[in-house]
Design a protein around this motif. Structure first.
Motif, short mmCIF file in Angstrom:
data_model
loop_
_atom_site.label_atom_id
_atom_site.label_comp_id
_atom_site.label_asym_id
_atom_site.label_seq_id
_atom_site.Cartn_x
_atom_site.Cartn_y
_atom_site.Cartn_z
N TYR A 44 0.93 -1.21 -0.05
CA TYR A 44 0.01 -0.13 -0.07
C TYR A 44 0.88 1.39 0.01
O TYR A 44 2.08 1.18 0.10
CB TYR A 44 -1.07 -0.01 1.12
CG TYR A 44 -0.03 -0.22 2.60
CD1 TYR A 44 0.44 0.83 3.20
CD2 TYR A 44 -0.10 -1.32 3.10
CE1 TYR A 44 1.23 0.88 4.27
CE2 TYR A 44 0.74 -1.73 4.42
CZ TYR A 44 1.22 -0.54 4.84
OH TYR A 44 2.12 -0.61 6.32
N GLY A 45 0.48 2.51 -0.26
CA GLY A 45 1.12 3.61 -0.10
C GLY A 45 2.41 3.42 -1.15
O GLY A 45 2.14 3.14 -2.41
N ARG A 87 5.52 -7.23 -4.79
CA ARG A 87 5.89 -7.26 -6.24
C ARG A 87 7.35 -8.02 -6.31
O ARG A 87 7.77 -8.57 -7.25
CB ARG A 87 6.01 -5.98 -6.84
CG ARG A 87 6.81 -5.87 -8.07
CD ARG A 87 6.73 -4.33 -8.65
NE ARG A 87 7.29 -4.12 -9.92
CZ ARG A 87 6.50 -4.11 -11.10
NH1 ARG A 87 5.18 -4.03 -10.96
NH2 ARG A 87 7.05 -3.54 -12.21
N TYR A 88 8.13 -7.74 -5.39
CA TYR A 88 9.69 -8.33 -5.23
C TYR A 88 9.88 -9.54 -4.40
O TYR A 88 10.52 -10.44 -4.57
CB TYR A 88 10.46 -6.97 -4.93
CG TYR A 88 10.24 -5.83 -5.79
CD1 TYR A 88 10.64 -6.08 -7.16
CD2 TYR A 88 9.82 -4.84 -5.29
CE1 TYR A 88 10.33 -5.00 -7.81
CE2 TYR A 88 9.61 -3.67 -6.04
CZ TYR A 88 9.72 -3.60 -7.12
OH TYR A 88 9.52 -2.77 -7.88
N ASP A 139 0.37 10.10 4.01
CA ASP A 139 0.20 8.78 3.50
C ASP A 139 -0.29 8.78 2.26
O ASP A 139 -0.64 7.71 1.53
CB ASP A 139 -0.53 7.95 4.58
CG ASP A 139 0.39 7.38 5.58
OD1 ASP A 139 1.52 7.03 5.25
OD2 ASP A 139 -0.37 7.27 6.89
N HIS A 140 -1.18 10.14 1.76
CA HIS A 140 -1.73 10.17 0.73
C HIS A 140 -1.16 11.09 -0.32
O HIS A 140 -1.90 12.16 -0.84
CB HIS A 140 -3.18 10.60 0.75
CG HIS A 140 -3.98 9.21 1.53
ND1 HIS A 140 -3.85 9.30 3.06
CD2 HIS A 140 -4.56 8.33 1.04
CE1 HIS A 140 -4.44 7.87 3.19
NE2 HIS A 140 -4.95 7.33 2.31
N ALA A 141 0.12 11.13 -0.50
CA ALA A 141 0.78 12.10 -1.27
C ALA A 141 0.50 11.53 -2.78
O ALA A 141 0.59 10.55 -3.20
CB ALA A 141 2.34 12.03 -1.07
N TYR A 142 0.26 12.49 -3.62
CA TYR A 142 -0.11 12.04 -5.16
C TYR A 142 1.52 11.34 -5.63
O TYR A 142 2.44 12.00 -5.21
CB TYR A 142 -0.43 13.50 -5.93
CG TYR A 142 -1.72 13.78 -5.75
CD1 TYR A 142 -2.87 13.08 -6.35
CD2 TYR A 142 -2.01 15.02 -5.30
CE1 TYR A 142 -3.92 13.37 -6.20
CE2 TYR A 142 -3.41 15.75 -5.28
CZ TYR A 142 -4.40 14.76 -5.77
OH TYR A 142 -5.64 15.11 -5.48
N ARG A 172 -2.40 6.59 -5.93
CA ARG A 172 -2.37 6.16 -7.29
C ARG A 172 -3.65 6.50 -7.88
O ARG A 172 -4.86 6.12 -7.56
CB ARG A 172 -1.72 4.77 -7.31
CG ARG A 172 -0.84 4.43 -6.57
CD ARG A 172 -0.18 3.08 -6.85
NE ARG A 172 0.88 2.83 -5.90
CZ ARG A 172 1.91 1.78 -6.08
NH1 ARG A 172 1.65 0.79 -7.07
NH2 ARG A 172 2.61 1.46 -5.09
N GLU A 173 -3.48 6.94 -9.40
CA GLU A 173 -4.85 7.18 -10.00
C GLU A 173 -4.70 6.79 -11.50
O GLU A 173 -3.57 6.60 -12.24
CB GLU A 173 -4.79 8.75 -10.30
CG GLU A 173 -4.87 9.59 -8.90
CD GLU A 173 -4.79 10.94 -8.99
OE1 GLU A 173 -6.07 11.58 -8.96
OE2 GLU A 173 -4.09 11.42 -9.18
#
Length: 584
Positions: A121-122, A128-129, A554-557, A562-563
């Motif tokens: 998250y975030g 992924r790894y 925690d919610h930086a663009y 993610r968008e």
């Protein structure tokens, strides 16, 4: 047992620097500590992206575990690095004692522990790894004591299927050590301590975090240190100033110690600039700042000057026929107070030349937003031209609310190497401006630019303006839109609309602004909310092309928030709530 807790400044993809620093701390603490503890992924860095899939890089990191084992001669070391078992990659903690791997009673997994809870998250992409750990929570043996080791997310177990900490505590260890690479965001200090206390450990709990800057490509992430030793009601705080430090603590007999970093947000931004500049721009370029005379550019250039020195900074003001005297004066005021090199490059003739050139394509009328965007792009063009002439980089001055609403012109004021304020609301930028003036003991950022949050609205000495047209002022309802956008990024639109319907919104931080901005009128409220939602949705394509953002939430663009580019859609419940509000 005495532990040396090392808040290493870990540099991504710089193993030579990391190992040299680790050796220096080993030399420093060898005689004073039983174990020297380094953070998670302290050898090669944590945020290295798909380099985890580069076989050469992983082979090098794995080989360095043997180097560190040899470095443990005469002492004991705990550190974080990758592990590979059966062609699977793991995030691991290593424990070496006097040149040998630490052992467990069972004889399994000598010298390493595998991270079990993989954050996805975030900023984090662990799944992924890495593969998850294989279920070994048994403590290691050291000088007659049982030492349990875990890694970062293993402590933050809420929302996961099980608790590694509780499985470790079932073995009755003498100490639990958590090595972390946990980014700093607002309120992180309380979150760390609350998570440790939530485990109700009856033995000392040691949390060792790194310092420095790492990045995910789209987000520049800060690590403040903030390590802790907690036993019962006693808490020993290490420094949380974002700078590399260490301390030796007797975990069975330590005093309470507070470590509070004053003006934390200011310090975070200063260190983000310094570390980003040092690690990604090692050639030492000039930083070029478009100085408009507004709040954001004033704070940006003041921070850059404080972080890097005035010799590294070049301010450029680019007036047009719409530029007011007050903004010109503010820009010159900054240059006089801070002493950076300052140039004035008017854009009027460039604007006229562009309009004349467009006439050759039969575009004989250029006005409105098109005319405004020409000015903004020519300012960006000017800054990039200056940067190429002086071998520099351009800063991005936009704040989070402008980023959210797309209030920036692509290839104009949306350019830059780094968006220093891109995760700060306008009100937070104002807070940093006040702190800058306090630190410098002078009115460096002009007081007429700094917002005052009143009971129902925000007051300005000079309201923000892009100055791209006559009598133009920003369309944002400052204070109110700051909070609305934060809510929409982290919470439910339905919940917001419901709170308006039942009146509970007036008991929230958003509610105090409703009357001041006329949003106690249901139609005005709905019209504004729909404008915000629509504008945020339309601006996704701009945000995708933004420079990397210094992240403080925690919610930086970027990768934290993610968008995708998608058409705007309201749920049936949202549509019904809008209709109910309009019928009030």
């Amino acid at each position: 047992m005495k532990l040396a807790l090392v808040q290493l400044r870990v540099k991504s993809n710089n193993t030579k620097s990391n190992l040299a620093q680790m050796q220096s701390f080993i030399d420093l603490h060898r005689d004073a500590a039983d174990i020297i503890v380094f953070p998670e992924m302290s050898v090669g860095g944590y945020m290295i992206g798909d380099r985890y899939e580069n076989e050469d890089a992983m082979n090098e990191l794995l080989a360095l575990n043997e180097t560190l084992r040899a470095m443990s001669k005469g002492t004991a070391l705990i550190w974080g690095n990758v592990q590979r078992l059966d062609d699977q990659l793991f995030n691991a903690a290593y424990f070496a004692i006097d040149g040998e791997w630490a052992t467990r009673d069972s004889g399994t997994d000598a010298g390493f522990y595998l991270k079990h809870l993989l954050p996805n998250y975030g900023f984090f992409d662990d799944r992924r790894y890495f593969e998850a750990g294989q279920g070994n929570f048994e403590p290691f043996n050291y000088k007659g004591e049982k030492v349990s080791i875990q890694i970062c997310e293993d402590l933050w177990d809420m929302g996961h299927a099980f608790s590694p900490t509780q499985k470790m505590l079932a073995y009755n260890p003498d100490v639990v050590i958590n090595i972390s690479a946990s980014p700093w965001v607002k309120q992180k200090e309380a979150m760390r301590l609350n998570n440790i206390r939530r485990q109700k450990s009856s033995v000392p709990f040691v949390y060792v975090n790194n310092t420095g800057m790492q990045n995910s490509g789209k987000n520049v992430v800060l690590f403040d240190g903030g390590s802790l030793v907690v036993h019962n009601d006693i808490v020993y705080h290490l420094s949380d100033t974002f700078e590399e430090t260490s301390a030796v603590v007797d975990i069975h007999n330590f005093p309470a110690q507070a470590s509070i970093c004053d003006k934390k947000l200011y310090n975070a931004l200063i260190h983000a600039i310094r570390y980003f500049d040092e690690e990604t721009l090692a050639y030492g370029p000039k930083w070029i700042v478009g100085v408009s005379g507004g709040l954001d550019s004033s704070v940006t250039i003041a921070l850059l000057t404080q972080a890097l020195g005035k010799e590294r900074i070049l301010g450029v003001t680019m007036p047009s026929k719409f530029t007011r005297d007050i903004t010109k004066n503010n820009a010159y005021h900054l240059s006089e107070k801070l002493g950076f090199e300052f140039k004035e490059i008017p854009i009027g003739e460039m604007v006229d030349a562009t309009v004349n050139s467009l006439s050759y394509g039969d575009y004989n009328t250029v006005e409105g937003l098109s005319y405004e965007n020409i000015q903004a792009r020519l300012r960006g063009h000017t800054l990039m031209s200056v940067s190429s002439l002086v071998n520099g980089v351009v800063s991005n001055n936009g704040n989070k609310i402008e980023v959210a609403l797309g209030y920036a012109t692509l290839y104009g004021d949306a350019i830059g190497a780094l968006a220093i304020l891109g995760d700060l609301t306008k009100m937070e930028v104002g807070t940093v401006a006040r702190e800058l003036n306090e630190i410098l003991k002078d009115e460096v950022v002009p007081a007429n630019l700094i917002p005052s949050d009143e009971e129902t609205h925000v007051e300005w000495g000079f309201a923000p303006s892009a100055e791209l047209a006559a009598d133009q002022f920003d369309p944002m309802k400052w204070g109110y839109h700051d909070r609305i956008i934060q809510h929409l990024m982290t919470d439910s639109l339905e919940a917001l609309l419901t709170s308006y319907l039942d009146g509970t919104i007036y008991h929230t931080p958003i509610g105090k602004y409703l009357l001041g901005y006329g949003f106690d009128n249901p139609e005005a409220f709905v019209r504004d909310i729909q404008w915000v939602v629509r504008t945020m949705n339309t601006a996704v394509y701009k945000r995708i092309q933004m420079p990397p953002i210094v992240s403080i939430s925690d919610h930086a663009y970027g990768l934290a928030y993610r968008e995708s580019q998608m058409p705007l859609h309201y749920t049936e419940n949202q549509e019904a709530l809008f209709a109910a509000i309009l019928a009030m």
